[in-house]
Enzyme design. Structure first.
Site, PDB file in Angstrom:
ATOM      1  N   GLU A 141      21.624   8.543  11.477  1.00  0.00           N
ATOM      2  CA  GLU A 141      20.703   9.897  11.332  1.00  0.00           C
ATOM      3  C   GLU A 141      20.342  10.569  12.643  1.00  0.00           C
ATOM      4  O   GLU A 141      20.136  10.105  13.550  1.00  0.00           O
ATOM      5  CB  GLU A 141      19.207   9.327  10.878  1.00  0.00           C
ATOM      6  CG  GLU A 141      19.259   9.098   9.219  1.00  0.00           C
ATOM      7  CD  GLU A 141      17.906   8.476   8.822  1.00  0.00           C
ATOM      8  OE1 GLU A 141      16.718   9.139   9.429  1.00  0.00           O
ATOM      9  OE2 GLU A 141      17.828   7.641   7.702  1.00  0.00           O
ATOM     10  N   ASN A 167      19.719   5.463  14.308  1.00  0.00           N
ATOM     11  CA  ASN A 167      18.878   6.830  13.867  1.00  0.00           C
ATOM     12  C   ASN A 167      17.966   7.217  15.220  1.00  0.00           C
ATOM     13  O   ASN A 167      17.231   6.729  15.807  1.00  0.00           O
ATOM     14  CB  ASN A 167      17.813   6.433  12.951  1.00  0.00           C
ATOM     15  CG  ASN A 167      18.642   6.312  11.508  1.00  0.00           C
ATOM     16  OD1 ASN A 167      19.686   6.209  11.584  1.00  0.00           O
ATOM     17  ND2 ASN A 167      17.961   6.081  10.476  1.00  0.00           N
ATOM     18  N   ASN A 200      17.659   0.162   6.530  1.00  0.00           N
ATOM     19  CA  ASN A 200      17.136   1.342   7.231  1.00  0.00           C
ATOM     20  C   ASN A 200      15.962   1.378   7.942  1.00  0.00           C
ATOM     21  O   ASN A 200      14.957   1.113   7.311  1.00  0.00           O
ATOM     22  CB  ASN A 200      17.109   2.741   6.573  1.00  0.00           C
ATOM     23  CG  ASN A 200      17.077   3.784   7.208  1.00  0.00           C
ATOM     24  OD1 ASN A 200      17.736   4.208   7.973  1.00  0.00           O
ATOM     25  ND2 ASN A 200      15.757   4.359   7.052  1.00  0.00           N
ATOM     26  N   GLU A 201      16.005   1.207   9.213  1.00  0.00           N
ATOM     27  CA  GLU A 201      14.932   1.430  10.249  1.00  0.00           C
ATOM     28  C   GLU A 201      13.905   0.175   9.735  1.00  0.00           C
ATOM     29  O   GLU A 201      12.552   0.556   9.393  1.00  0.00           O
ATOM     30  CB  GLU A 201      14.052   2.734   9.956  1.00  0.00           C
ATOM     31  CG  GLU A 201      15.116   3.784  10.526  1.00  0.00           C
ATOM     32  CD  GLU A 201      14.475   5.119  10.250  1.00  0.00           C
ATOM     33  OE1 GLU A 201      13.490   5.343   9.837  1.00  0.00           O
ATOM     34  OE2 GLU A 201      15.243   6.071  10.833  1.00  0.00           O
ATOM     35  N   TYR A 236      15.780  10.488  17.120  1.00  0.00           N
ATOM     36  CA  TYR A 236      15.208  11.746  16.920  1.00  0.00           C
ATOM     37  C   TYR A 236      14.515  12.156  18.001  1.00  0.00           C
ATOM     38  O   TYR A 236      14.587  13.380  18.395  1.00  0.00           O
ATOM     39  CB  TYR A 236      14.313  11.538  15.682  1.00  0.00           C
ATOM     40  CG  TYR A 236      14.698  11.547  14.286  1.00  0.00           C
ATOM     41  CD1 TYR A 236      15.102  12.550  13.793  1.00  0.00           C
ATOM     42  CD2 TYR A 236      14.907  10.373  13.740  1.00  0.00           C
ATOM     43  CE1 TYR A 236      15.600  12.618  12.578  1.00  0.00           C
ATOM     44  CE2 TYR A 236      15.507  10.114  12.662  1.00  0.00           C
ATOM     45  CZ  TYR A 236      15.761  11.285  11.962  1.00  0.00           C
ATOM     46  OH  TYR A 236      16.543  11.309  10.625  1.00  0.00           O
ATOM     47  N   ARG A 294      26.145   9.244   2.977  1.00  0.00           N
ATOM     48  CA  ARG A 294      25.322   8.051   3.331  1.00  0.00           C
ATOM     49  C   ARG A 294      24.055   8.165   2.481  1.00  0.00           C
ATOM     50  O   ARG A 294      23.115   9.068   2.795  1.00  0.00           O
ATOM     51  CB  ARG A 294      24.818   7.880   4.799  1.00  0.00           C
ATOM     52  CG  ARG A 294      23.790   6.716   5.159  1.00  0.00           C
ATOM     53  CD  ARG A 294      23.551   6.558   6.502  1.00  0.00           C
ATOM     54  NE  ARG A 294      22.388   5.565   6.699  1.00  0.00           N
ATOM     55  CZ  ARG A 294      21.270   5.738   7.029  1.00  0.00           C
ATOM     56  NH1 ARG A 294      20.635   7.132   7.150  1.00  0.00           N
ATOM     57  NH2 ARG A 294      20.349   4.630   6.946  1.00  0.00           N
TER      58      ARG A 294
HETATM   59  O1  IFM Z   1      13.144  11.167   6.580  1.00  0.00           O
HETATM   60  C1  IFM Z   1      13.035  10.114   7.413  1.00  0.00           C
HETATM   61  C2  IFM Z   1      14.134   9.034   6.987  1.00  0.00           C
HETATM   62  O2  IFM Z   1      13.829   8.541   5.881  1.00  0.00           O
HETATM   63  C3  IFM Z   1      14.222   7.928   7.736  1.00  0.00           C
HETATM   64  N1  IFM Z   1      14.331   8.214   9.194  1.00  0.00           N
HETATM   65  C4  IFM Z   1      13.745   9.473   9.836  1.00  0.00           C
HETATM   66  C5  IFM Z   1      13.761  10.653   8.888  1.00  0.00           C
HETATM   67  C6  IFM Z   1      12.741  11.752   9.398  1.00  0.00           C
HETATM   68  O3  IFM Z   1      11.413  11.400   9.566  1.00  0.00           O
END
Ligand code: IFM
Length: 480
Positions: free
Chosen positions: A384, A317, A187-188, A319, A99
């Site tokens: 992600e 994504n 993205n995001e 985290y 990706r």
């Molecule tokens: O590095 C970033 C990415 O560009 C977008 N999502 C979160 C990652 C970590 O902060």
């Protein structure tokens, strides 16, 4: 509910022994898609080559104090010049898919007008290189590098930017659609809007909440208009999606104030995007919450129909997650003088990554099962997941990153648990293939499976990369 107990991993921050990590992919199906991810500005460098013009990140990096140590993406991982070697690295990991994102100002300098053939040629070569090595290309059209000229014309708070994005999307489809089946528009968008236009910690560094909400709507509109144009221009049927960053919002207790605080956080962080995209309407409670902060969503006729253009998949994504309280630490008052209700992230005293983000794999299971329940019928991909840690490299550049391996193993297990609970999760992309430019943190935070020595641009597989490669291999062996 005692959220602290609920979200603590069973073996919090357990060191990843080979034995503990080998079973991470157990329970995932044979056709599960494994990948690694990057984005253009974070790795490419070559910011002034072959006709590329500045993006908002080139500009933002020049603002004193905006980025740690005044760093920028001028060279980054020099991927633009090392692409074939990097593709060989990806293929060596044995993943199914890569990706990556397209730099808008590289393929359509200034954000308007015809395509720049020299810029497109880079992605043309990248796609060919991937396909030649049996790696499926997965394109993200916008990972934050808005052409500076479009920001000068008002940026995402301005409606026209959505139309410019749709034009750009079609240019890329015309060039790569004969070979690429997997397309992600944005993205995001939460980060583009909130970090870029409200908090000001990302490009373009503006701090006006009502404008950030306009940006949300125009990003979503840009997604919808682009989705229509991509489908119309695609020579073959495509798999089309958008990627959202989300966590799970837990209330600190069963108290109404805490439940409301979690609802509001989830509303602004997730439902503000999911509901228009999937249900074709903005959530009423979020509209009221926004009004309390003086913000309005600038919807025009037809916008919601465009935004809810059907999706083939949703990128997630993940985290971390948060626990929310509706009262300040001292308990009073629950409402600010402005009438806005109080909302506070409650520290959990959990193990954290180098970003200071709580490690909560359970949050991923809860998020995915909730998405499957509230937005049924939509295939999910983890586009992600990964972690920055303070790596130490030996003289050969080797990194024994047990912490990262443990993080990945625990989160892959969390995905398997969500599938077992009924969520239709079909793939997982580790963030990131290699250490790279971590936005406002510069090169200070390393998320890579592969270490990059920024002095020499040497790439070295970390222990987590070898572990991921073996995990993917074992999972593939089930395919026979
Ligand atoms: O590095 C970033 C990415 O560009 C977008 N999502 C979160 C990652 C970590 O902060």
């Amino acid at each position: 509910m005692d959220a602290t107990t609920d979200i603590r991993p069973a073996e919090a921050n357990a060191a990843a022994t080979a034995a503990a990590a080998t079973d991470a992919a157990a329970g995932l199906p044979a056709d599960f898609l494994w990948g690694v991810a990057t984005s253009s500005y974070q790795i490419e460098g070559a910011v002034a080559e072959d006709g590329r013009t500045p993006s908002i990140w080139d500009t933002f990096c020049r603002v004193p104090g905006a980025v740690v140590d005044g760093e920028n993406g001028d060279t980054a991982c020099d991927h633009y010049h090392r692409m074939p070697d990097d593709v060989a690295l990806i293929a060596g990991l044995g993943v199914d898919s890569y990706r990556f994102s397209i730099a808008w100002p590289r393929v359509q300098p200034g954000g308007r007008g015809p395509a720049n053939a020299a810029g497109l040629a880079f992605y043309d070569r990248l796609v060919d290189e991937l396909l030649a090595k049996g790696v499926l290309p997965w394109i993200t059209l916008y990972h934050w590098d808005l052409p500076q000229e479009l920001e000068d014309a008002g940026g995402w708070p301005t409606r026209d930017t959505a139309h410019r994005f749709a034009d750009y999307a079609e240019l890329v489809m015309d060039a790569l659609g004969d070979r690429v089946r997997h397309w992600t528009t944005l993205n995001e968008p939460w980060c583009s809007a909130m970090l870029g236009y409200d908090q000001g910690v990302h490009a373009p560094g503006r701090t006006h909440f009502p404008d950030a909400i306009k940006a949300v709507h125009h990003l979503l509109l840009g997604h919808g208009l682009a989705a229509q144009r991509l489908r119309a221009a695609a020579p073959e049927p495509i798999q089309l999606g958008i990627t959202l960053n989300m966590g799970n919002a837990y209330p600190a207790s069963d108290r109404q104030a805490d439940r409301d605080a979690a609802r509001r956080a989830d509303g602004l962080g997730a439902r503000l995007y999911l509901d228009p995209l999937i249900h074709g309407r903005y959530p009423a409670d979020v509209i009221s919450d926004l009004a309390l902060r003086g913000a309005e969503i600038p919807v025009q006729d037809g916008d919601l129909a465009a935004i809810s253009e059907p999706l083939d998949m949703l990128g997630v994504n993940y985290y971390s997650s948060h626990v929310f309280s509706g009262t300040p630490e001292d308990g009073e008052p629950e409402t600010r003088p402005s009438g806005e209700p109080y909302s506070r992230i409650v520290p959990q005293n959990l193990p954290v990554t180098a970003m200071g983000w709580d490690i909560i794999p359970r949050g991923l299971t809860d998020l995915l099962t909730r998405l499957g329940r509230d937005y049924p019928g939509l295939p999910l991909y983890i586009t992600e997941n990964g972690a920055a840690f303070d790596d130490t490299a030996d003289a050969d550049g080797r990194v024994q990153d047990d912490d990262r391996t443990a993080y990945l193993a625990d989160h892959i297990r969390a995905v398997a648990a969500a599938r077992a609970a009924g969520a239709d999760v079909r793939g997982y992309f580790a963030w990131s293939l290699m250490d790279n430019f971590e936005w406002a943190y510069g090169y200070d935070k390393r998320f890579g499976l592969v270490r990059v020595d920024y002095d020499t641009q040497r790439r070295t597989l970390k222990q987590s990369a070898e572990w991921y490669r073996d995990t993917v291999r074992r999972s593939r062996e089930q395919r026979g």
